[in-house]
Design a protein around this motif. Structure first.
Motif, PDB file in Angstrom:
ATOM      1  N   ILE A   1     -28.599 -11.032  81.792  1.00 38.66           N
ATOM      2  CA  ILE A   1     -28.325  -9.666  82.248  1.00 38.66           C
ATOM      3  C   ILE A   1     -26.950  -9.207  81.748  1.00 38.66           C
ATOM      4  N   GLY A   2     -26.420  -9.908  80.744  1.00 38.45           N
ATOM      5  CA  GLY A   2     -25.194  -9.471  80.100  1.00 38.45           C
ATOM      6  C   GLY A   2     -23.912  -9.896  80.769  1.00 38.45           C
ATOM      7  N   VAL A   3     -23.960 -10.915  81.652  1.00 34.84           N
ATOM      8  CA  VAL A   3     -22.766 -11.356  82.374  1.00 34.84           C
ATOM      9  C   VAL A   3     -22.233 -12.643  81.753  1.00 34.84           C
ATOM     10  N   PRO A   4     -20.981 -12.640  81.291  1.00 36.65           N
ATOM     11  CA  PRO A   4     -20.406 -13.865  80.714  1.00 36.65           C
ATOM     12  C   PRO A   4     -20.242 -14.952  81.772  1.00 36.65           C
ATOM     13  N   GLY A   5     -20.059 -16.187  81.298  1.00 34.26           N
ATOM     14  CA  GLY A   5     -19.851 -17.304  82.223  1.00 34.26           C
ATOM     15  C   GLY A   5     -18.501 -17.265  82.899  1.00 34.26           C
ATOM     16  N   LEU A  34     -13.597 -17.438  73.992  1.00 35.65           N
ATOM     17  CA  LEU A  34     -13.187 -18.218  75.159  1.00 35.65           C
ATOM     18  C   LEU A  34     -14.017 -17.826  76.380  1.00 35.65           C
ATOM     19  N   ALA A  35     -13.453 -17.965  77.562  1.00 38.56           N
ATOM     20  CA  ALA A  35     -14.220 -17.900  78.803  1.00 38.56           C
ATOM     21  C   ALA A  35     -14.909 -16.561  79.039  1.00 38.56           C
ATOM     22  N   ASP A  36     -14.244 -15.447  78.718  1.00 37.80           N
ATOM     23  CA  ASP A  36     -14.795 -14.130  79.039  1.00 37.80           C
ATOM     24  C   ASP A  36     -15.469 -13.477  77.836  1.00 37.80           C
ATOM     25  N   HIS A  37     -15.984 -14.286  76.918  1.00 39.15           N
ATOM     26  CA  HIS A  37     -16.586 -13.777  75.688  1.00 39.15           C
ATOM     27  C   HIS A  37     -17.835 -12.948  75.973  1.00 39.15           C
ATOM     28  N   PRO A  38     -18.191 -12.013  75.060  1.00 38.50           N
ATOM     29  CA  PRO A  38     -19.460 -11.287  75.208  1.00 38.50           C
ATOM     30  C   PRO A  38     -20.641 -12.240  75.045  1.00 38.50           C
ATOM     31  N   VAL A  39     -21.747 -11.907  75.659  1.00 37.98           N
ATOM     32  CA  VAL A  39     -22.901 -12.810  75.630  1.00 37.98           C
ATOM     33  C   VAL A  39     -23.731 -12.656  74.354  1.00 37.98           C
ATOM     34  N   THR A  40     -23.528 -11.564  73.617  1.00 38.90           N
ATOM     35  CA  THR A  40     -24.209 -11.397  72.333  1.00 38.90           C
ATOM     36  C   THR A  40     -23.194 -10.910  71.299  1.00 38.90           C
ATOM     37  N   GLY A  41     -23.551 -11.062  70.019  1.00 37.85           N
ATOM     38  CA  GLY A  41     -22.698 -10.584  68.946  1.00 37.85           C
ATOM     39  C   GLY A  41     -23.501 -10.381  67.684  1.00 37.85           C
ATOM     40  N   SER A  82     -18.634 -13.138  93.674  1.00 34.90           N
ATOM     41  CA  SER A  82     -19.500 -12.184  93.003  1.00 34.90           C
ATOM     42  C   SER A  82     -20.430 -12.962  92.094  1.00 34.90           C
ATOM     43  N   LEU A  83     -21.742 -12.845  92.314  1.00 33.92           N
ATOM     44  CA  LEU A  83     -22.729 -13.637  91.580  1.00 33.92           C
ATOM     45  C   LEU A  83     -22.398 -15.128  91.637  1.00 33.92           C
ATOM     46  N   GLY A  84     -21.986 -15.572  92.810  1.00 39.49           N
ATOM     47  CA  GLY A  84     -21.767 -16.986  93.045  1.00 39.49           C
ATOM     48  C   GLY A  84     -20.437 -17.532  92.577  1.00 39.49           C
ATOM     49  N   SER A  85     -19.527 -16.680  92.119  1.00 43.59           N
ATOM     50  CA  SER A  85     -18.237 -17.150  91.615  1.00 43.59           C
ATOM     51  C   SER A  85     -17.120 -16.233  92.084  1.00 43.59           C
ATOM     52  N   ARG A  86     -15.933 -16.826  92.262  1.00 42.06           N
ATOM     53  CA  ARG A  86     -14.745 -16.049  92.611  1.00 42.06           C
ATOM     54  C   ARG A  86     -13.891 -15.730  91.381  1.00 42.06           C
ATOM     55  N   PRO A 105     -22.106 -19.300  85.372  1.00 38.72           N
ATOM     56  CA  PRO A 105     -23.115 -19.517  84.329  1.00 38.72           C
ATOM     57  C   PRO A 105     -24.501 -19.119  84.821  1.00 38.72           C
ATOM     58  N   GLY A 106     -25.379 -18.824  83.868  1.00 34.13           N
ATOM     59  CA  GLY A 106     -26.765 -18.543  84.223  1.00 34.13           C
ATOM     60  C   GLY A 106     -27.112 -17.076  84.317  1.00 34.13           C
TER      61      GLY A 106
END
Length: 309
Positions: free
Chosen positions: A40-44, A270-277, A149-153, A35-36
């Motif tokens: 920059i367009g990266v899903p949670g 769900l989890a890998d959703h786009p950050v905008t729509g 990657s960006l704080g997550s595996r 998250p966070g």
């Protein structure tokens, strides 16, 4: 493929590894996500059923956010390679949570869900199809130690961040165990069902739909289709009719958003959703129901219920 990691080593080699013999339909590495980074367009990303992930980790004495395996529709088969010092047995504890899969070790032991189980060096674990639900979580003491990657595996199917989906022949390093086991034999969980009710917080664009369509959203059963994945669930049912026509400027999307494209059939992100729509969101599934949403399998009947604040 062998993933880069920095586990505890003995004689210059990792102390414990998981060798993937078969990944099943889809197995990925997941933790609590990244998250966070939406700006920059990266899903949670992260586990689709975070409640099941954290339970699995607690059962084996891991931090709640340790990386584990998320497998879809079972079929996962792997071998544990564990080293130990001195005369101590080479063993790691595992736990299976989420969708209950018939599971067994090659010594004939059946693996109960929601319980810590000792697995010894060289043993093979195999998961069959789940009897209900969709995603099963396998936590191993020490956690899956792939490069973050960006704080997550977490594997993110939309952005491509994190390790790629697991394939046969992959070797995953395990981290060093921290602290003791919790001393819990089993953590009973309510059964999963293919008849699911999700609470929905209305808006932010429910005013784009006719009053009759909003009533339809809550009055009918919706069927989850096979055109669903970690990005979102597509539903079949009566089409929702707009009150407002025209284009909606792109706006931020949240996990749980019920976005309605031009065909009028809602999509649950769900989890890998786009950050905008750019399609209107008629409502957002309540945060407490998101783990259940992550267990919706194709063909399941879903009912939406207005959330009471």
């Amino acid at each position: 493929m062998t993933f880069d990691s920095r586990p505890l080593t003995l004689d210059g080699r990792p102390s414990a590894l998981l060798e993937i013999l078969s990944p099943g339909p889809l197995t990925t590495v997941q933790d609590l996500g990244r998250p966070g980074w939406a700006h920059i367009g990266v899903p949670g990303s992260g586990a689709a059923d975070q409640r099941a992930l954290t339970l699995a980790n607690r059962l084996v004495g891991n931090p709640e956010g340790a990386a584990a395996l998320e497998t879809t529709y079972g079929g996962l088969k792997l071998r544990l390679h564990a080293k130990s010092r001195g005369s101590q047995p080479s063993v790691r504890y595992i736990a299976l949570t989420g969708a209950p899969c018939p599971a067994r070790l090659d010594d004939g032991r059946l693996i109960a869900p929601n319980a810590p189980v000792a697995v010894y060096d060289g043993q093979v674990l195999e998961l069959a199809l789940p009897s209900s639900g969709l995603r099963t979580y396998l936590a191993v003491r020490g956690g899956i130690d792939v490069a973050p990657s960006l704080g997550s595996r977490s594997t993110d199917l939309l952005s491509g961040l994190g390790p790629p989906p697991i394939t046969a022949g992959d070797v995953l390093a395990l981290g060093a165990p921290e602290g003791g086991l919790p001393g819990v034999d089993v953590a009973p969980q309510p059964p999963l069902s293919d008849d699911i009710t999700l609470r929905v917080v209305a808006g932010p664009r429910d005013d784009w739909f006719t009053d009759e369509s909003v009533r339809t959203l809550y009055a009918h059963d919706w069927e989850a289709t096979s055109r669903s994945n970690r990005i979102g669930i597509r539903f079949d049912g009566p089409a929702l009719t707009r009150r407002k026509e025209g284009e909606l400027p792109a706006e931020g999307m949240a996990r749980g958003a019920l976005q309605v494209p031009p065909n009028g059939l809602p999509v649950l992100f769900l989890a890998d959703h786009p950050v905008t729509g750019g399609y209107p969101v008629v409502g957002v599934v309540h945060t407490k129901d998101l783990p259940l949403a992550g267990q919706i399998r194709p063909g399941a009947r879903v009912r939406f219920l207005p959330a009471r604040h």
